[in-house]
Scaffold this motif. Structure first.
Motif, PDB file in Angstrom:
ATOM      1  N   ASP A 189       0.836  -1.160   0.075  1.00 23.22           N
ATOM      2  CA  ASP A 189      -0.005   0.055   0.016  1.00 23.22           C
ATOM      3  C   ASP A 189       0.822   1.210  -0.073  1.00 23.22           C
ATOM      4  N   LEU A 190       0.183   2.431  -0.146  1.00 21.25           N
ATOM      5  CA  LEU A 190       0.926   3.681  -0.172  1.00 21.25           C
ATOM      6  C   LEU A 190       1.831   3.951   0.899  1.00 21.25           C
ATOM      7  N   ASP A 191       1.388   3.427   2.133  1.00 22.72           N
ATOM      8  CA  ASP A 191       2.220   3.956   3.205  1.00 22.72           C
ATOM      9  C   ASP A 191       3.585   3.100   2.914  1.00 22.72           C
ATOM     10  N   PRO A 207      -1.615  -3.845  -4.556  1.00 19.52           N
ATOM     11  CA  PRO A 207      -2.731  -3.720  -3.502  1.00 19.52           C
ATOM     12  C   PRO A 207      -2.952  -4.994  -2.786  1.00 19.52           C
ATOM     13  N   ASP A 290      -1.447   6.799   5.583  1.00 22.65           N
ATOM     14  CA  ASP A 290      -2.279   7.312   4.517  1.00 22.65           C
ATOM     15  C   ASP A 290      -3.309   6.541   3.618  1.00 22.65           C
ATOM     16  N   ASP A 291      -3.096   5.093   3.796  1.00 21.70           N
ATOM     17  CA  ASP A 291      -3.740   4.105   3.246  1.00 21.70           C
ATOM     18  C   ASP A 291      -4.132   3.178   4.136  1.00 21.70           C
ATOM     19  N   GLN A 292      -5.060   2.221   3.571  1.00 24.90           N
ATOM     20  CA  GLN A 292      -5.846   1.314   4.485  1.00 24.90           C
ATOM     21  C   GLN A 292      -4.650  -0.210   4.687  1.00 24.90           C
ATOM     22  N   ALA A 310      -7.082   7.395   4.973  1.00 24.82           N
ATOM     23  CA  ALA A 310      -7.643   7.764   3.627  1.00 24.82           C
ATOM     24  C   ALA A 310      -7.269   8.965   2.952  1.00 24.82           C
ATOM     25  N   PHE A 314      -3.975   8.588  -1.235  1.00 22.32           N
ATOM     26  CA  PHE A 314      -4.876   7.484  -1.380  1.00 22.32           C
ATOM     27  C   PHE A 314      -6.205   7.809  -2.422  1.00 22.32           C
ATOM     28  N   HIS A 317      -4.454   8.312  -6.019  1.00 22.09           N
ATOM     29  CA  HIS A 317      -3.958   7.240  -6.519  1.00 22.09           C
ATOM     30  C   HIS A 317      -5.261   6.394  -7.116  1.00 22.09           C
ATOM     31  N   TYR A 318      -6.341   6.121  -6.178  1.00 28.99           N
ATOM     32  CA  TYR A 318      -7.474   5.515  -6.498  1.00 28.99           C
ATOM     33  C   TYR A 318      -8.568   6.191  -7.468  1.00 28.99           C
ATOM     34  N   ASN A 327     -11.086   9.368   6.837  1.00 26.18           N
ATOM     35  CA  ASN A 327      -9.656   9.631   7.120  1.00 26.18           C
ATOM     36  C   ASN A 327      -9.579   9.876   8.353  1.00 26.18           C
TER      37      ASN A 327
END
Length: 380
Positions: A189-191, A207, A290-292, A310, A314, A317-318, A327
């Motif tokens: 993920d983005l983190d 993902p 930043d992301d789940q 969130a 995030f 990106h999506y 968030n």
């Protein structure tokens, strides 16, 4: 292909295995089960003797106090070593991270070398704390991170032993060795994608896989009381910002005593954890993201409103146009405001829950994700 997956911290490797098996590949998973979480595994190197029995556990604790040496790490390394004869004829091996065996770094390298001698195609997954990720967070370039509480109060250092260990010489040596000996670095993920790239690494972003066939969507209803769930993992309590959730819940319980019910659990096995949060409409996951993460994604798949990462990264990106999660920020007043809105507007819970499920099906389908792993592995 015959695939070996080593390590499990969240159920990521279990879901990936399910996707790969559905695509008619042979998969073997080795892990410790991640201690109290007890995730499924084909072969276990869990430190059962020193963890599950009273007298050995007491001896282990005394030994640790006297020497600073964790004997559980030695037991996990030994158990993994005893599994080596069964690791034959694999086409690919993937490690959940550089500490996949959860033993001493020098012993990890010895064991990885034995595995890699048999398996030539290898990947290292970054889906949690890792050396370059911690290096980046220590630069303090982001607004906040899992290390924020440590930066604000250095006396909390003992609570951050796990993430900070990756910045030490021995763990760094293991990570660097793996970079040289693995064909792929994969982030979930983005983190982890953002820090890894900031630190100059080229990574494949895939993902987290979520098996929605095993996770039933539960459309939320306007019940008499809205159930809010907070599941605490004591080892990550501070770095996930749980204190913000606890303070917000105190205010919410006073403000909406007749409208809400709160469930708080601690250090539960995965199966028990899932059963308890099934009744909730709102799940409080983590603050500094930043992301789940994986728990958040599974709750979203069930149609729950999840307070988690969130951030704008995030959303961009999506290309998310409407909320699929809330968030979560390190701000009690903000959390109270967001929770109050949902309690006073229960139709918003239903709408966000539906969008959350649709998002998971679109971006995290376990078969689609398994194919992405296969494509990445086969490019090497």
């Amino acid at each position: 292909m015959k695939i070996l997956l080593i390590g499990e911290y969240s159920r990521l490797h279990n879901s990936l295995k399910e996707g790969l098996v559905a695509l008619e590949h042979e998969v073997v998973l080795l892990s410790s089960g991640d201690h109290f979480k007890k995730f499924d595994t084909d072969y276990s190197f869990h430190s059962a003797f020193l963890s599950d029995y009273w007298l050995p556990r007491k001896i282990k604790n005394v030994f640790y106090k006297l020497t600073g040496i964790n004997l559980e790490k030695a037991e996990r390394g030994l158990r993994f070593f005893l599994l080596l004869p069964q690791l034959k004829n694999f086409d690919h091996v993937q490690l959940i991270n550089s500490d996949a065996i959860e033993t001493f770094p020098f012993l990890s390298r010895i064991l990885y070398k034995k595995v890699f001698k048999k398996i030539k195609n290898r990947s290292l997954l970054i889906c949690g704390d890792e050396t370059p990720v911690i290096d980046y967070l220590l630069k303090k370039e982001s607004d906040y991170s899992i290390l924020t509480p440590y930066f604000e109060d250095n006396s909390l250092k003992k609570h951050f032993e796990y993430p900070l260990k990756y910045a030490t010489k021995n763990y760094r040596k293991t990570f660097d060795w793996l970079v040289e000996n693995c064909q792929n670095l994969i982030v979930s993920d983005l983190d982890y994608k953002i820090p890894m790239e900031k630190m100059g690494y080229s990574v494949h972003f895939i993902p987290n896989p979520i098996n929605t066939l095993k996770i039933e969507f539960q459309e939320q209803k306007n019940n008499d009381k809205i159930v809010i769930f907070l599941g605490i993992n004591r080892s990550s309590y501070i770095k996930k910002g749980i204190t913000y959730f606890e303070k917000a819940l105190q205010i919410i319980q006073e403000k909406y005593a007749e409208k809400v019910a709160v469930i708080i659990t601690e250090n539960l096995p995965y199966a028990d954890y899932i059963n308890l949060y099934n009744t909730a409409q709102i799940v409080l996951d983590q603050i500094y993201a930043d992301d789940q993460g994986y728990n958040a994604l599974e709750a979203m798949a069930k149609g729950k409103v999840v307070f988690t990462g969130a951030e704008k990264e995030f959303v961009q990106h999506y290309n998310v146009s409407e909320r699929v999660a809330v968030n979560a920020l390190p701000d009690v007043n903000y959390l109270v405001k967001e929770l109050s809105f949902l309690i006073e507007n229960p139709e918003a819970i239903i709408a966000i829950g539906k969008r959350a499920r649709a998002f998971i099906e679109k971006e995290h389908d376990y078969i689609t994700i398994a194919n992405q792993y296969l494509e990445t592995w086969n490019k090497a």
